[in-house]
Design an enzyme around this catalytic site. Structure first.
Site, PDB file in Angstrom:
ATOM      1  CB  SER A  74     -20.765 -14.071 -23.482  1.00 39.09           C
ATOM      2  OG  SER A  74     -20.953 -13.100 -24.486  1.00 39.09           O
ATOM      3  CD  GLU A  78       2.272  -8.755  -5.006  1.00 37.87           C
ATOM      4  OE1 GLU A  78       2.017  -7.562  -4.779  1.00 37.87           O
ATOM      5  OE2 GLU A  78       3.083  -9.419  -4.320  1.00 37.87           O
ATOM      6  CG  HIS A  86       5.389  -6.074  -4.400  1.00 37.16           C
ATOM      7  ND1 HIS A  86       4.125  -5.867  -3.895  1.00 37.16           N
ATOM      8  CD2 HIS A  86       6.096  -4.946  -4.122  1.00 37.16           C
ATOM      9  CE1 HIS A  86       4.062  -4.656  -3.345  1.00 37.16           C
ATOM     10  NE2 HIS A  86       5.247  -4.085  -3.473  1.00 37.16           N
ATOM     11  N   GLY A 123       0.828  -1.200   0.000  1.00 42.79           N
ATOM     12  CA  GLY A 123       0.000   0.000   0.000  1.00 42.79           C
ATOM     13  C   GLY A 123       0.862   1.249   0.000  1.00 42.79           C
ATOM     14  CB  CYS A 181       5.447  -4.114   0.190  1.00 37.30           C
ATOM     15  SG  CYS A 181       6.272  -2.567  -0.306  1.00 37.30           S
ATOM     16  CE1 TYR A 182       1.727   1.462   5.493  1.00 37.23           C
ATOM     17  CE2 TYR A 182       0.106  -0.288   5.773  1.00 37.23           C
ATOM     18  CZ  TYR A 182       0.612   0.946   6.132  1.00 37.23           C
ATOM     19  OH  TYR A 182       0.011   1.672   7.142  1.00 37.23           O
ATOM     20  CE  LYS A 238     -11.394 -10.008 -20.427  1.00 32.01           C
ATOM     21  NZ  LYS A 238     -12.732  -9.597 -20.904  1.00 32.01           N
ATOM     22  CB  VAL A 245     -14.966 -12.942 -22.697  1.00 34.10           C
ATOM     23  CG1 VAL A 245     -14.741 -14.132 -21.766  1.00 34.10           C
ATOM     24  CG2 VAL A 245     -14.253 -13.163 -24.023  1.00 34.10           C
ATOM     25  CG  ASP A 246     -15.441  -9.790 -19.181  1.00 34.10           C
ATOM     26  OD1 ASP A 246     -14.713 -10.800 -19.185  1.00 34.10           O
ATOM     27  OD2 ASP A 246     -15.006  -8.638 -19.400  1.00 34.10           O
TER      28      ASP A 246
END
Length: 518
Positions: free
Chosen positions: A234, A176, A174, A60, A87-88, A374, A231-232
């Protein structure tokens, strides 16, 4: 709408304002454990009710030594739940345990080498020296009592720590992000060696739980879904169809800035193939009138968003017992609109499907994919049996081609862009590259350039081609397409699209650029 943690092992991510908090949760889910993002100040009592297997404190923008810095409930550290601070989150945890954090004279941003001093559970199986992604100006000056230092860099002596009970672990980098090659291993070590997770969660669990939750919440009422054909929305439509059957009505609004033949394809796919109640509203004239003279991209988005609300509301009023509105909103949409983070996140661009349909519309909102990326939605689509070409279709922006036309949107400019865009997609598909890239599209630039065609001087328009590779749409890199393919695309556009004499290829990454130009 999101899942509770009942009957499944869960790791909670406490969000301290990081734009990557959901990326942490995504990595956890990839490792086979369900993860959910919650506010940083969630109470210890609420966490006890959820009974997660582990906690992660996100990064953050705050500074823990400021009075206004975001802090977690200190009682969470009494719950004896394994916790990882990133991190934070590391700094917040150390501060809570009595350590000191200071601003460093040597800030670390980007790739750095860290030296692992202790290969216990968190760094099990890693080399003594690994590359990580740093992004901090503050660091631990004095660790709390009974804390052990696990790793360091040349300028950060406490790049990783843990308390002697093994309940709190902290890392300054990080794990991730893809820029930390060993990041997934570190997170898996936390999940399986420290939290003792079993890793039984998968997308089918999400589908079953979400269907059950939708059925319970909707009851006998009807749901209206704003369908774009992408896509989303549908996948959301098919998921809702499974949950509530014929009590779903989809409304597709033709806003006049869609790709070539889009409306016809949507009508055929949903009426004939999926057997879903679909209402097609042709409002192209109204949208184009609202866009006349508008050149600012945010004004375009607002004009289309507001007009969509008007048109959609009129269409929805004819549907009896409609109480709920469903949308295919994804997490990247939310965070780019600063719609979820608890810290001072910047608005990158306005998404008209994020808070764009106000409460006065009279519907309760259902967003089953609000906390998904996605690729996760695509996995759901595959499990629901959607066609490959629909599941892996490239994203298309809500404001359509209006934000791929830099400058004013006119019928002539729309025709020019549609033709160029169709050529690009045709060549990508025929060459086999379409499904190997994340997104591809053409952009009509607001300028003209000199050219020579048929021994005559021309002064015509420029098309930019944008093709990117990405797995999460939070970051992206430009696709290294074969020169021969780019040559074919360029030649076809220049020869077949009237008024274009130059094609350029965008080689910008995200960040610093965005994927879309507007």
């Amino acid at each position: 709408m999101h899942l509770t943690a009942k009957d499944q092992e869960t790791v909670l991510v406490l969000d301290f304002g990081s734009q990557y908090a959901m990326l942490i949760a995504r990595r956890i889910r990839e490792a086979g454990v369900y993860s959910q993002v919650v506010q940083h100040d969630i109470s210890a009592e609420k966490i006890r009710e959820i009974a997660p297997k582990g906690l992660i404190l996100s990064g953050g923008p705050g500074k823990v030594y400021d009075d206004s810095a975001p802090r977690c409930d200190p009682d969470i550290f009494k719950l004896k739940i394994p916790t990882l601070g990133i991190c934070y989150g590391l700094q917040a945890g150390c501060d809570a345990f009595g350590g000191t954090v200071r601003s460093s004279n040597e800030r670390e941003y980007g790739r750095k080498k860290i030296f692992i001093l202790s290969h216990d559970e968190l760094f099990n199986g890693l080399d003594d020296e690994i590359e990580v992604w740093m992004s901090h100006g503050d660091q631990i000056e004095t660790p709390p009592d009974n804390f052990l230092t696990l790793a360091s860099t040349n300028s950060c002596p406490h790049a990783a720590v843990r308390d002697d009970s093994g309940m709190f672990w902290g890392i300054q980098f990080h794990p991730e992000v893809t820029h930390t090659p060993s990041g997934k291993t570190i997170l898996k070590n936390f999940l399986y060696r420290i939290c003792r997770c079993e890793g039984k969660w998968e997308m089918s669990s999400f589908i079953d739980s979400t269907v059950e939750k939708i059925r319970s919440e909707v009851g006998k009422d009807r749901v209206v879904l704003g369908l774009s054909g992408g896509v989303d929305s549908s996948v959301a439509a098919v998921l809702l169809k499974r949950a509530i059957g014929d009590r779903l009505t989809c409304i597709y609004v033709d806003n006049g800035v869609m790709r070539a033949n889009e409306t016809e394809k949507v009508r055929e796919r949903f009426n004939e193939h999926f057997k879903i109640d679909l209402r097609v509203i042709d409002a192209s004239e109204k949208f184009l009138a609202k866009l006349k003279g508008v050149t600012d991209p945010e004004e375009k988005r607002r004009a289309i968003g507001h007009t969509f609300i008007e048109v959609f509301k009129d269409a929805a009023m004819d549907i009896k017992n409609a109480r709920y509105l469903a949308q295919g909103t994804l997490y990247p949409d939310v965070i780019e609109s600063a719609g979820i983070t608890t810290g001072p996140a910047s608005v990158i661009k306005t998404h008209h499907n994020v808070g764009g349909l106000p409460a006065k519309l009279g519907f309760d909102l259902i967003e089953p994919f609000r906390y998904l990326f996605k690729d996760e939605v695509r996995k759901i689509g595959e499990k629901l049996g959607l066609q490959h070409e629909l599941v892996w279709r490239h994203p298309f922006p809500g404001p359509g081609l209006s934000v791929r036309i830099l400058g004013e949107v006119t019928r002539e400019r729309l025709k020019r862009l549609r033709e160029a865009d169709s050529i690009l997609l045709e060549e990508l598909k025929s060459s086999g590259h379409y499904y190997n890239v994340g997104q591809a599209f053409a952009v009509l630039l607001p300028l003209q350039s000199v050219g020579v065609m048929g021994d005559e001087r021309t002064y015509e328009h420029v098309i930019a081609v944008r093709v990117v590779e990405t797995d999460d749409f939070m970051t992206a890199d430009w696709a290294r397409l074969p020169d021969e393919l780019l040559s074919i695309v360029s030649n076809r556009i220049i020869n077949q699209v009237h008024g274009v004499n130059r094609v350029v290829y965008d080689i910008s990454s995200k960040p610093p650029a965005t994927i879309e130009w507007e």
